[in-house]
Scaffold this motif. Structure first.
Motif, mmCIF file in Angstrom:
data_model
loop_
_atom_site.group_PDB
_atom_site.id
_atom_site.type_symbol
_atom_site.label_atom_id
_atom_site.label_comp_id
_atom_site.label_asym_id
_atom_site.label_seq_id
_atom_site.Cartn_x
_atom_site.Cartn_y
_atom_site.Cartn_z
ATOM 1 N N ARG A 297 0.907 -1.322 -0.095
ATOM 2 C CA ARG A 297 0.065 -0.068 0.215
ATOM 3 C C ARG A 297 1.029 1.178 -0.012
ATOM 4 N NH1 ARG A 297 -5.334 1.076 3.209
ATOM 5 N NH2 ARG A 297 -5.571 3.212 3.084
ATOM 6 N N LEU A 298 1.974 1.318 0.610
ATOM 7 C CA LEU A 298 2.931 2.467 0.728
ATOM 8 C C LEU A 298 3.457 2.638 -0.671
ATOM 9 C CD1 LEU A 298 4.372 4.517 2.631
ATOM 10 C CD2 LEU A 298 6.152 2.615 2.819
ATOM 11 N N ARG A 299 3.999 1.552 -1.156
ATOM 12 C CA ARG A 299 4.504 1.606 -2.757
ATOM 13 C C ARG A 299 3.480 2.252 -3.497
ATOM 14 N NH1 ARG A 299 9.461 -1.968 -3.498
ATOM 15 N NH2 ARG A 299 10.533 -1.817 -1.120
ATOM 16 N N GLY A 300 2.147 1.573 -3.612
ATOM 17 C CA GLY A 300 0.975 1.705 -4.477
ATOM 18 C C GLY A 300 1.254 1.335 -5.850
ATOM 19 N N THR A 301 2.537 1.070 -6.313
ATOM 20 C CA THR A 301 2.566 0.536 -7.761
ATOM 21 C C THR A 301 4.154 0.082 -8.013
ATOM 22 O OG1 THR A 301 2.663 1.220 -10.070
ATOM 23 C CG2 THR A 301 3.437 2.854 -8.696
ATOM 24 N N SER A 302 4.365 -0.598 -8.984
ATOM 25 C CA SER A 302 5.726 -1.249 -9.302
ATOM 26 C C SER A 302 6.239 0.143 -10.192
ATOM 27 C CB SER A 302 5.709 -2.478 -10.186
ATOM 28 O OG SER A 302 5.498 -3.467 -9.303
ATOM 29 N N ARG A 548 1.108 -5.477 -9.844
ATOM 30 C CA ARG A 548 1.765 -4.233 -9.891
ATOM 31 C C ARG A 548 1.190 -2.840 -9.505
ATOM 32 N NH1 ARG A 548 1.300 -1.463 -14.879
ATOM 33 N NH2 ARG A 548 -0.050 -2.506 -16.429
ATOM 34 N N ARG A 549 -0.200 -3.134 -9.234
ATOM 35 C CA ARG A 549 -1.011 -1.746 -8.938
ATOM 36 C C ARG A 549 -1.811 -2.280 -7.518
ATOM 37 N NH1 ARG A 549 -2.563 -0.670 -14.855
ATOM 38 N NH2 ARG A 549 -4.557 -1.980 -14.382
ATOM 39 N N TYR A 550 -1.835 -1.422 -6.716
ATOM 40 C CA TYR A 550 -2.402 -1.452 -5.387
ATOM 41 C C TYR A 550 -4.048 -1.393 -5.678
ATOM 42 C CZ TYR A 550 -3.514 -2.025 -0.596
ATOM 43 O OH TYR A 550 -4.008 -2.431 0.810
ATOM 44 N N PRO A 551 -4.517 -0.483 -6.496
ATOM 45 C CA PRO A 551 -5.828 -0.376 -6.489
ATOM 46 C C PRO A 551 -6.607 -1.340 -7.156
ATOM 47 C CG PRO A 551 -4.691 1.669 -7.397
ATOM 48 C CD PRO A 551 -3.638 0.567 -7.049
ATOM 49 N N ASP A 552 -5.928 -2.269 -8.249
ATOM 50 C CA ASP A 552 -6.201 -3.580 -8.623
ATOM 51 C C ASP A 552 -6.579 -4.466 -7.485
ATOM 52 O OD1 ASP A 552 -4.858 -1.948 -10.530
ATOM 53 O OD2 ASP A 552 -5.185 -3.276 -12.149
ATOM 54 N N LEU A 553 -5.445 -4.590 -6.670
ATOM 55 C CA LEU A 553 -5.444 -5.375 -5.458
ATOM 56 C C LEU A 553 -6.669 -5.073 -4.515
ATOM 57 C CD1 LEU A 553 -4.339 -7.786 -3.761
ATOM 58 C CD2 LEU A 553 -2.841 -6.147 -2.901
ATOM 59 N N SER A 554 -7.000 -3.944 -4.279
ATOM 60 C CA SER A 554 -8.063 -3.576 -3.697
ATOM 61 C C SER A 554 -9.321 -3.896 -4.397
ATOM 62 C CB SER A 554 -8.095 -2.173 -3.183
ATOM 63 O OG SER A 554 -8.507 -1.178 -4.374
ATOM 64 N N VAL A 555 -9.482 -3.926 -5.237
ATOM 65 C CA VAL A 555 -10.692 -4.496 -6.167
ATOM 66 C C VAL A 555 -10.980 -5.823 -6.343
ATOM 67 C CG1 VAL A 555 -11.897 -4.647 -8.345
ATOM 68 C CG2 VAL A 555 -10.860 -2.416 -7.639
ATOM 69 N N HIS A 556 -9.838 -6.589 -6.189
ATOM 70 C CA HIS A 556 -9.701 -8.028 -6.109
ATOM 71 C C HIS A 556 -10.217 -8.442 -4.764
ATOM 72 C CE1 HIS A 556 -7.534 -9.954 -9.553
ATOM 73 N NE2 HIS A 556 -7.677 -8.713 -9.934
ATOM 74 N N ARG A 557 -10.009 -7.615 -3.595
ATOM 75 C CA ARG A 557 -10.368 -7.951 -2.320
ATOM 76 C C ARG A 557 -11.820 -7.455 -1.907
ATOM 77 N NH1 ARG A 557 -5.329 -5.393 0.389
ATOM 78 N NH2 ARG A 557 -3.850 -7.255 0.703
ATOM 79 N N ALA A 558 -12.430 -6.787 -2.810
ATOM 80 C CA ALA A 558 -13.727 -6.324 -2.784
ATOM 81 C C ALA A 558 -14.505 -7.532 -3.452
ATOM 82 C CB ALA A 558 -13.962 -5.131 -3.413
#
Length: 677
Positions: A297-302, A548-558
């Protein structure tokens, strides 16, 4: 990391203080008067925080007032390499002279004191206080100055000759590269030595400076690494998932890719298709709230730099257990999309799956196969044939709805044996790249629609419509390039696409593309599904790149929460803001590295004639955008003949040679090609 300006909502206690001053305009109050009037305990701590954030201004004799009552305004300081500076306030941009920076550097949040007007339409001021630094420190080249040492930063927006202290004798070498942390309050910024990055200037050293300047970390905390390694050792468990291992899945990625987070499959359904877009189920490996999640989350992206990748997740996951490697069983989140023979989507479903990629293709291999070449793995040619047919239908649909086609402006650098850039190659914008782009857009669109229908406040990808005055600005810029924009009050995607298509292949194309981009708003993440102007879509999110993108990971969690019948937490506005800022910082770092290495490359290309196009005209000369390198250079007025200057205007093709390339100063001086002077 370079911080971006963001709105900070006052706390209830701070709001009470602000309300007190609003009731008493111009008041100069003591700590006791503020505590009494706003009914506060611990008023001193609250006031100190408000002063630090620029919400209050300290006065003599222990009194405080609102900054606006003493002619101060809060804003973002921007400093150009030329030394020109301005502060972007809530009202306008305030011009700041070289001597009025008050120790501020590019990107700092400051309070500016208005001192007068600069012409009828612009105010002038000086920086009165630096509220927050845009960066922790900077790197540059060491040189001796008197009895001490100074650093000439590699960022041209920073002042040269910054004093550095704490330099150990072993690192005190003229011309070596060091990185230091900003120290001192007010006045000219100075540095405290942190580390040496190299004994001399090289491409690797230059990129390391950019990495440090942007606060990018090339190592992971021990607890995050341990968690990643433990997760990576988990066996692939297909329980509760659709078994899609019989599907013919393939990956198509750049030749040097290691993190394969998407695979595609296709089946014919009568005269239509079923497209499968299979995305690595990273959420199954990264526990929410754990140390690995906190670091991601801190990095946010590759961040993808010319000679290295700084991944969002450790390699044991990003290029290991989460990567959809050929022949390996992998956990995935799949979107199955159905289309009729005209390419219209007739339905979709989202499923948790286990898949196995049958072939890892590069874009070059896929494109060759699409052009008729054979592939050694049986089934690849048939799959690509069907995928090409569907992608062309999706292309037609994008044109019909008025989506923008901005093309690609990416380069791939080939390094020589010495580690220095040897050749720059444009990444082709061919049909294989468009195929994957089309399929990813379709999956992102479907997931956004699914979440929007359910009223979920996930992180959506939002691209707002152009601002009202952008059409006039763009029309003026394109007119200078000899291109007419249809007269209309608003910019339409279809009109912009026609402009881009009409200028493709012309010398001015890159300038046209940049002008169009400047006319558009920046795409960002938001917790509301407000649509995507560039893609001409009502619903859109980012789902297809969770490695490589935290927003995508958050959508997967939803989606996982939905599967499990658990509540889906709302995406916090702060998360949207930090992810948008991380994306922008990564883009800026990547662009800076490309420009730096182009300048390094040109140091050995002084006798070679290069093509370019005039990108700016000034009294002191004109700027040239090189056709085959991502950099602009200046041709000084002294090198231009009078008759040549009369024909020079923005958009005119020219041939030039390098006079001098200085990566340290980020300067490229060009001259006319032989026979042109």
């Amino acid at each position: 990391m370079i911080h971006r300006a963001r709105h900070e909502t006052p706390s209830p206690s701070e709001s009470a203080v602000l309300s007190l001053f609003e009731r008493r305009p111009g008041a100069r109050l003591t700590v006791g008067e503020i505590a009494s009037g706003a009914e506060l305990d611990h008023a001193s701590e609250i006031i100190d925080g408000m002063v630090a954030r620029g919400l209050l201004w300290p006065l003599p004799r222990g009194r405080f007032t609102l900054p606006g009552s003493v002619g101060l305004e809060k804003g973002l300081l921007r400093v150009r390499a030329s030394g020109q500076a301005s502060v972007a306030t809530a009202i306008d941009r305030v011009a700041v002279g070289r001597g009025g920076l008050g120790g501020g550097i590019d990107g700092d949040m400051v309070l500016v004191r208005i001192t007068g007007a600069e012409g009828p339409l612009r105010r002038r001021g000086v920086v009165a206080a630096v509220l927050s630094r845009s960066r922790e420190g900077c790197g540059g080249v060491l040189r001796r100055a008197g009895r001490g040492w100074v650093v000439d930063p590699m960022d041209p927006a920073l002042p040269r000759g910054l004093p550095i202290v704490g330099l150990p004798p072993v690192a005190a070498v003229e011309g070596s590269v060091a990185w230091g942390r900003f120290s001192g309050e007010g006045g000219r910024p100075s540095l405290e030595y942190v580390e040496s990055l190299g004994s001399g200037f090289s491409s690797s050293t230059a990129i390391s400076v950019v990495v440090r300047d942007y606060g990018l970390s090339e190592s992971f905390p021990e607890d995050a690494l341990r968690e990643a390694e433990e997760s990576a050792r988990k066996p692939v468990d297909a329980a509760g998932r659709d078994d899609a291992r019989d599907l013919f899945c393939i990956t198509i990625d750049p030749v040097d890719a290691r993190d394969f987070d998407d695979a595609v499959s296709i089946s014919r359904r009568g005269d239509g298709f079923e497209l499968g877009v299979h995305i690595s189920d990273v959420a199954a490996y990264v526990r929410q709230g754990g140390p690995l999640d906190a670091e991601a989350r801190l990095r946010g992206t590759s961040v993808y730099l010319p000679d290295r990748v700084i991944p969002m997740l450790p390699g044991s996951l990003s290029s290991g257990s989460c990567s959809l490697a050929q022949g390996e069983d992998r956990l995935a989140r799949s979107v199955f999309l159905e289309y009729d023979g005209r390419g219209s989507r007739t339905g979709f479903r989202i499923a948790r799956t286990v898949i196995r990629s049958r072939a890892r293709l590069t874009y070059e291999e896929a494109f060759a196969c699409m052009q008729g070449d054979c592939h050694p793995i049986a089934g690849v040619e048939d799959a690509l044939s069907a995928m090409t047919a569907l992608s062309r239908l999706l292309d037609a649909d994008r044109r019909r709805r008025g989506a923008l086609d901005l093309g690609s402006d990416e380069y791939r650098i080939h390094f020589g044996p010495s580690g220095e850039p040897e050749r720059f190659e444009r990444v082709p914008d061919d049909e294989s790249h468009r195929l994957i782009e089309n399929f990813m857009v379709e999956a992102n669109r479907a997931v956004a629609e699914h979440c929007s229908w359910l009223g979920l406040r996930i992180l959506y990808r939002v691209h707002g419509e152009p601002e009202r005055d952008s059409a006039a600005r763009l029309r003026a810029e394109l007119s200078e390039l000899g291109i007419a924009l249809p007269r209309a009050r608003e910019l339409r995607g279809a009109d912009l696409s026609r402009i881009l298509a009409g200028s493709a292949g012309l010398p001015v194309f890159l300038l046209v593309r940049e002008a169009v981009l400047r006319s558009l708003q920046k795409a960002v993440y938001q917790a509301e599904d407000l649509g995507h102007f560039g893609l001409a879509l009502r619903n859109y999110t980012h789902f297809t790149s969770p490695i490589r993108r935290y927003p995508d990971l958050s959508v997967h969690r939803a989606l996982s929460a939905l599967d499990e019948g658990a509540p889906v937490p709302e995406a916090a506005p702060e998360l949207a803001e930090t992810c948008s800022a991380a994306e922008q910082a990564a883009e800026d770092a990547e662009r800076e590295c490309m420009e730096l290495l182009a300048l390094v490359h040109l140091q050995t290309r002084k006798c070679i004639v290069m093509k370019g196009v005039v990108s700016g005209v000034h009294d002191f000369g004109f700027f040239v955008r090189l056709a085959d390198l991502p950099v602009d250079g200046l041709m000084p007025d002294r090198l231009i003949r009078a008759e040549e200057r009369r024909r020079i205007r923005v958009g005119v093709p020219v041939e030039v040679v390098v006079i001098e390339s200085d990566p340290g100063l980020r300067q490229l001086t060009l001259g006319p090609a032989p026979g042109r002077r």
